[in-house]
Design an enzyme around this catalytic site. Structure first.
Site: not given
Length: 355
Positions: A45-47, A88, A197, A238, A248
């Protein structure tokens, strides 16, 4: 360097972020469908990491295709892209990663390039994107370090660190860079409900780097800001709209309002690929709705009454008026963002080098 993801001869290997901080295990994806599952289930995860993961998903799908003709492979490429695009929707980097590989494929296919050469080329590009992401993070750190206090406490929300990228991190990369320059910084990490997170990931990776870190419940920031215990806020993103509105992790908007009220600078650090110049404002950014079980359960144990309604948006949008600056690998953007973003977009993309 924390190995968030890695291209191996056997497939794409992902650090399973759903198991951190108590268990360090990896998930090997050997086809594009498995990469899609890894993205959807937030194993990665994380853009920025999602963008490179999507590129690698495209590359492994093309590389391992059994198609024997260009028309057949072209049809399969469309299916691969569609499958990955449905994972996503908020992180624009996902679509950037897909398009980078798809556009290369289209270019090579138009020249009737042999299939073996196409496969080799898309794999090479996906692997370059991994290296370029790390270089971009280090460049962001170099641009943003001077914005952070020489001494004090920085608040961050969610995880915008090495785990959200291919390494080093965006927001946490700026913190790392500032500390490397001699800044005496400690970090407050919002726990970031419901997926935690901050509590699980940010705290874990900062402790690995021996950076002083304190986890806060999400409702504690206002009180600490009022006490003067927070000197700056820095988060990732994001998707950033053309006017500077920032999508975000859910809860970021509230933190930004609090920072404004207490005259605390609020910084956003994100690679240029996170800026979506086709989206005019944050109102048009799609917001992912996630499974209610993330809210109703904790470590497999139900925490809410049976049948209660659950709202679980993964992101919120912070209007540009709350953002002090946006830090990218190309430089630092300031208000008015619709102008500074447009000017930076016209500049030649800089060559990234290790910092």
């Amino acid at each position: 360097m924390i190995p968030t993801l890695e291209w191996l001869p056997t497939g794409v290997n992902f650090l399973d972020q759903t198991k951190l901080p108590l268990e360090e295990t990896y998930v090997l994806a050997t086809d594009y469908k498995q990469v899609a599952t890894v993205i959807r289930d937030m194993i990665v995860r994380g853009a920025p990491a999602i963008g490179v993961s999507a590129a690698m998903g495209m590359a492994i799908g093309i590389d391992r295709s059994s198609a024997t003709t260009l028309p057949a492979l072209t049809e399969e490429v469309a299916l691969i892209a569609k499958t990955l695009a449905e994972t996503r929707p908020t992180a624009v980097n996902l679509f950037w990663g897909i398009d980078e590989i798809r556009n290369l494929y289209i270019e090579l296919a138009a020249k009737n390039t042999p299939l073996a050469e196409i496969k080799s080329a898309v794999v090479a590009k996906a692997r370059r994107m991994y290296d370029e992401d790390i270089a971009a993070c280090k460049q962001m750190g170099a641009h943003g370090a001077s914005l952070l206090p020489t001494e004090g406490t920085v608040l961050t929300h969610c995880n915008a660190g090495a785990l959200a990228t291919c390494g080093y991190g965006s927001a946490l990369g700026v913190i790392r860079s500032a500390i490397a320059r001699g800044h005496k910084i400690d970090v407050f990490a919002d726990e970031t409900r419901p997926f935690l997170q901050g509590a699980r990931l940010t705290a874990w990776e900062l402790m690995k780097d021996n950076i002083p870190t304190t986890v806060l419940c999400d409702n504690m920031a206002a009180s600490l800001m009022r006490q003067g215990r927070i000197q700056a806020v820095i988060v990732g993103a994001d998707r950033i709209a053309a006017n500077g509105d920032v999508a975000n992790k859910i809860g970021t908007y509230g933190v930004a309002i609090l920072a404004k009220e207490h005259t605390i600078p609020f910084y956003v650090a994100a690679p240029w690929s996170t800026l979506d110049l086709q989206t005019a404002t944050g109102d048009s950014i799609p917001i992912e709705q996630r499974d209610a079980r993330e809210v109703t359960h904790s470590n497999g144990k139900q925490m809410t009454p049976h049948g209660v309604a659950i709202e679980n948006p993964a992101f919120d949008v912070t209007p540009a008026k709350y953002v002090t600056a946006i830090i990218t690998e190309r430089g630092v953007l300031t208000a008015p963002y619709n102008q500074s973003i447009r000017i930076m977009a016209k500049q030649t993309e800089p060559e990234l080098t290790a910092v």
